[in-house]
Design an enzyme around this catalytic site. Structure first.
Site, PDB file in Angstrom:
ATOM      1  N   HIS A   2       0.868  -1.294  -0.020  1.00  0.00           N
ATOM      2  CA  HIS A   2       0.023   0.024  -0.107  1.00  0.00           C
ATOM      3  C   HIS A   2       0.979   1.286   0.082  1.00  0.00           C
ATOM      4  CE1 HIS A   2      -2.787  -2.729   2.255  1.00  0.00           C
ATOM      5  NE2 HIS A   2      -3.392  -2.684   1.057  1.00  0.00           N
ATOM      6  N   LYS A  26     -16.950  -7.401   6.685  1.00  0.00           N
ATOM      7  CA  LYS A  26     -15.697  -8.018   6.872  1.00  0.00           C
ATOM      8  C   LYS A  26     -15.275  -8.136   8.461  1.00  0.00           C
ATOM      9  CE  LYS A  26     -13.140  -6.733   2.655  1.00  0.00           C
ATOM     10  NZ  LYS A  26     -12.017  -6.137   2.055  1.00  0.00           N
ATOM     11  N   ARG A  76      -1.985  -6.919  -7.989  1.00  0.00           N
ATOM     12  CA  ARG A  76      -1.054  -7.830  -8.105  1.00  0.00           C
ATOM     13  C   ARG A  76      -1.351  -8.992  -8.984  1.00  0.00           C
ATOM     14  NH1 ARG A  76      -1.953  -9.633  -1.873  1.00  0.00           N
ATOM     15  NH2 ARG A  76      -4.078  -9.281  -2.926  1.00  0.00           N
ATOM     16  N   SER A 110      -2.731  -7.646   3.087  1.00  0.00           N
ATOM     17  CA  SER A 110      -3.203  -7.586   4.307  1.00  0.00           C
ATOM     18  C   SER A 110      -3.789  -8.837   5.076  1.00  0.00           C
ATOM     19  CB  SER A 110      -4.350  -6.310   4.518  1.00  0.00           C
ATOM     20  OG  SER A 110      -3.831  -5.306   4.226  1.00  0.00           O
TER      21      SER A 110
END
Length: 151
Positions: free
Chosen positions: A17, A41, A90, A127
């Protein structure tokens, strides 16, 4: 003024990040890191702690703002006057997802999305993996920005 938001959950904020924000600052005048509140979440850190950790990290960078939001990302972008959304990708899977969201955001609000490819050495960092390491009391210092305090 070219203003962008960099939205995410950032639970926690990683060196991946950090890299995206650093690169975005080379072509943006201001970047607002928008920490989305998503009740679906299960987060490791409460929203207030995530905001605080990232604000401390960027305390000497006036072109970075850190805020939480509880609305559509395009609505948040409009609230802060951002013309762009910056996202890091990614994998091909990330690209396919981000392309769809970018198309919708452009149609709904005219906001352009800028996709930055993650640096190759950072593609394995997420993360999710960092949270798992934290849950097993592992040292995560190599995965978070230098100077970021996690307590």
């Amino acid at each position: 003024m070219r203003r962008a938001i960099f939205p995410g959950t950032f639970d926690p904020f990683t060196i991946g990040h950090y890299s995206i924000v650093t690169r975005a600052l080379t072509f943006m005048d201001e970047v607002t890191i928008g920490i989305g509140i998503n009740e679906n979440k299960n987060t490791y850190f409460p929203i207030e702690k995530r905001v605080e950790m990232i604000q401390k990290l960027y305390k000497n960078e006036p072109r970075i703002k850190v805020m939480s939001y509880d609305c559509l990302t395009i609505d948040f972008a409009q609230q802060v006057g951002a013309q762009f959304i910056v996202r890091g990708i990614r994998t091909v899977k990330d690209f396919e997802y981000e392309e769809t969201i970018a198309d919708i955001n452009r149609k709904l609000a005219g906001i352009e999305t800028i996709l930055l490819f993650t640096e190759p050495e950072l593609t394995c960092i997420s993360s999710t993996i960092v949270r798992e390491l934290l849950s097993y009391n592992k040292d995560i210092s190599m995965f978070i920005p230098e100077g970021m305090e996690i307590d």
